[in-house]
Design an enzyme around this catalytic site. Structure first.
Site, PDB file in Angstrom:
ATOM      1  N   HIS A  83      16.800  -1.633   0.202  1.00  0.00           N
ATOM      2  CA  HIS A  83      15.895  -0.949  -0.733  1.00  0.00           C
ATOM      3  C   HIS A  83      16.325  -1.195  -2.183  1.00  0.00           C
ATOM      4  CE1 HIS A  83      12.907   2.633  -1.022  1.00  0.00           C
ATOM      5  NE2 HIS A  83      12.764   1.805  -2.052  1.00  0.00           N
TER       6      HIS A  83
ATOM      7  N   GLU B 171      16.293   6.000   5.505  1.00  0.00           N
ATOM      8  CA  GLU B 171      17.217   5.299   4.605  1.00  0.00           C
ATOM      9  C   GLU B 171      18.325   6.240   4.146  1.00  0.00           C
ATOM     10  OE1 GLU B 171      13.816   2.238   2.852  1.00  0.00           O
ATOM     11  OE2 GLU B 171      14.434   3.973   1.665  1.00  0.00           O
TER      12      GLU B 171
ATOM     13  N   ASP C 114      12.587  -4.751   2.803  1.00  0.00           N
ATOM     14  CA  ASP C 114      13.450  -4.081   1.825  1.00  0.00           C
ATOM     15  C   ASP C 114      13.456  -2.569   2.043  1.00  0.00           C
ATOM     16  OD1 ASP C 114      15.133  -4.305  -0.596  1.00  0.00           O
ATOM     17  OD2 ASP C 114      13.550  -3.087  -1.516  1.00  0.00           O
TER      18      ASP C 114
ATOM     19  N   CYS D   6       0.839  -1.202   0.000  1.00  0.00           N
ATOM     20  CA  CYS D   6       0.000   0.000   0.000  1.00  0.00           C
ATOM     21  C   CYS D   6       0.872   1.251   0.000  1.00  0.00           C
ATOM     22  CB  CYS D   6      -0.921   0.004   1.206  1.00  0.00           C
ATOM     23  SG  CYS D   6      -0.100  -0.294   2.780  1.00  0.00           S
ATOM     24  N   PRO D   7       0.325   2.380  -0.438  1.00  0.00           N
ATOM     25  CA  PRO D   7       1.100   3.628  -0.406  1.00  0.00           C
ATOM     26  C   PRO D   7       1.241   4.156   1.017  1.00  0.00           C
ATOM     27  CG  PRO D   7      -1.140   4.046  -1.138  1.00  0.00           C
ATOM     28  CD  PRO D   7      -1.010   2.558  -1.022  1.00  0.00           C
TER      29      PRO D   7
END
Length: 319
Positions: free
Chosen positions: A285, A266, A261, A208-209
């Site tokens: 990622h 990040e 991931d 989902c966003p």
């Protein structure tokens, strides 16, 4: 036309080519751009291309020549799209370029956890197989996927492709989605609530966003609904998960494992609790980053920009 790529390295670290973009205007490409460098580098640019470099309201209002922002990704929360709209700046994104690669990573994590591939390979290289009295050895449970129930949160392109792969493994699939049940394939069960999906499924995969309603979607309460044998997979957005709550659930054995991931920040801070959590498998990622997916990204980026130059807009996110 002046084109500036603010952070092109992730999409193209050197194995692809910017030549087609360079034919469209005066083009300057930066590998990375720090926040304090944005305005100086973007000055006089009509076109800005960005992957993760933030373009805030202040940036957009301070760049009077700016007419177009191309996000080199599907998610576009790094751009203040409302400010861009008010300034008459078109914002585009790149949807569905990495669908197959991300779904593949979902199952890379699932299969690694189910078969403990990383662990057993490391043990072989440490010499444990050569020292084994038997022709084989294993020291963790090995999980067969057939008949297991996969819960998919968000049934867009990637969620649907993940479901197809799961069905190929003879898994059961439940999805939490805004789509009506009549639009789902017969093999996919529509969850009547998110809590039911978390409680019933052996594996939950997030697709989902990230928005205000999904921030910390997976929190301590929802983790408590999961089976102690359950697995959580997140290849979507890091902030969907309360990381301390997940680390606690893993360390206390309240769920079995997680394959991630993405993380909330990040690269992650060294004190992120998931970096040392039990049975937590993290990739940096890279689900989106196969060569094929990045080639599609570059192609769609050019299509978006060429369409805008012709007075059309495709993949516009701030109409």
């Amino acid at each position: 036309m002046k084109i500036v790529v603010l952070d092109g390295y992730a999409a193209n670290p050197g194995d692809l080519c910017w030549d087609e973009l360079k034919t469209l205007g005066e083009c300057t490409i930066y590998d990375r751009t720090a926040p304090q460098e944005v305005l100086a580098r973007a000055k006089d640019a009509e076109v800005l291309l960005t992957n993760k470099t933030v373009l805030s309201r202040e940036h957009i209002e301070a760049l009077p020549a700016l007419k177009y922002i191309g996000v080199l990704a599907t998610g576009y929360n790094i751009v203040d799209v409302d400010a861009a709209r008010k300034q008459g700046v078109v914002v585009t994104n790149i949807p569905a370029y990495s669908t197959d690669s991300v779904a593949q990573m979902v199952f890379a994590h699932i299969l690694n956890i189910a078969q403990q591939v990383q662990h057993h390979s490391e043990e072989v290289h440490r010499g444990r197989w050569t020292q084994s009295p038997d022709f084989c050895f294993w020291d963790t449970p090995l999980i067969e996927l057939r008949g297991k129930k996969l819960g998919i949160v968000g049934l867009g392109h990637t969620g649907q492709q993940t479901a197809r792969i799961a069905l190929g493994f003879s898994m059961k699939v439940m999805a939490y989605t805004s789509k009506p049940a009549t639009q789902l394939p017969l093999e996919i069960q529509k969850a009547d609530s998110l809590d039911r999906l978390f409680a019933e499924c052996d594996i939950v995969s997030l697709h989902c966003p990230l928005n205000a309603s999904t921030q910390s979607l997976v929190d301590a309460r929802r983790l408590a609904l999961m089976k102690p044998t359950a697995i959580l997979i997140n290849t979507a957005r890091g902030p969907l998960v309360d990381e301390q709550a997940l680390a606690d659930a893993l360390n206390e054995g309240r769920i079995y494992a997680a394959g991630l991931d993405v993380l909330s920040t990040e690269p992650p801070r060294a004190d992120n609790p998931l970096l040392t959590a039990r049975h937590c498998y993290i990739t940096p990622h890279i689900a989106w980053a196969s060569t094929a997916a990045r080639e599609r990204l570059m192609h769609i980026m050019l299509e978006n920009l060429r369409a805008w130059m012709k007075g059309e807009t495709i993949n516009c996110v701030n109409k």
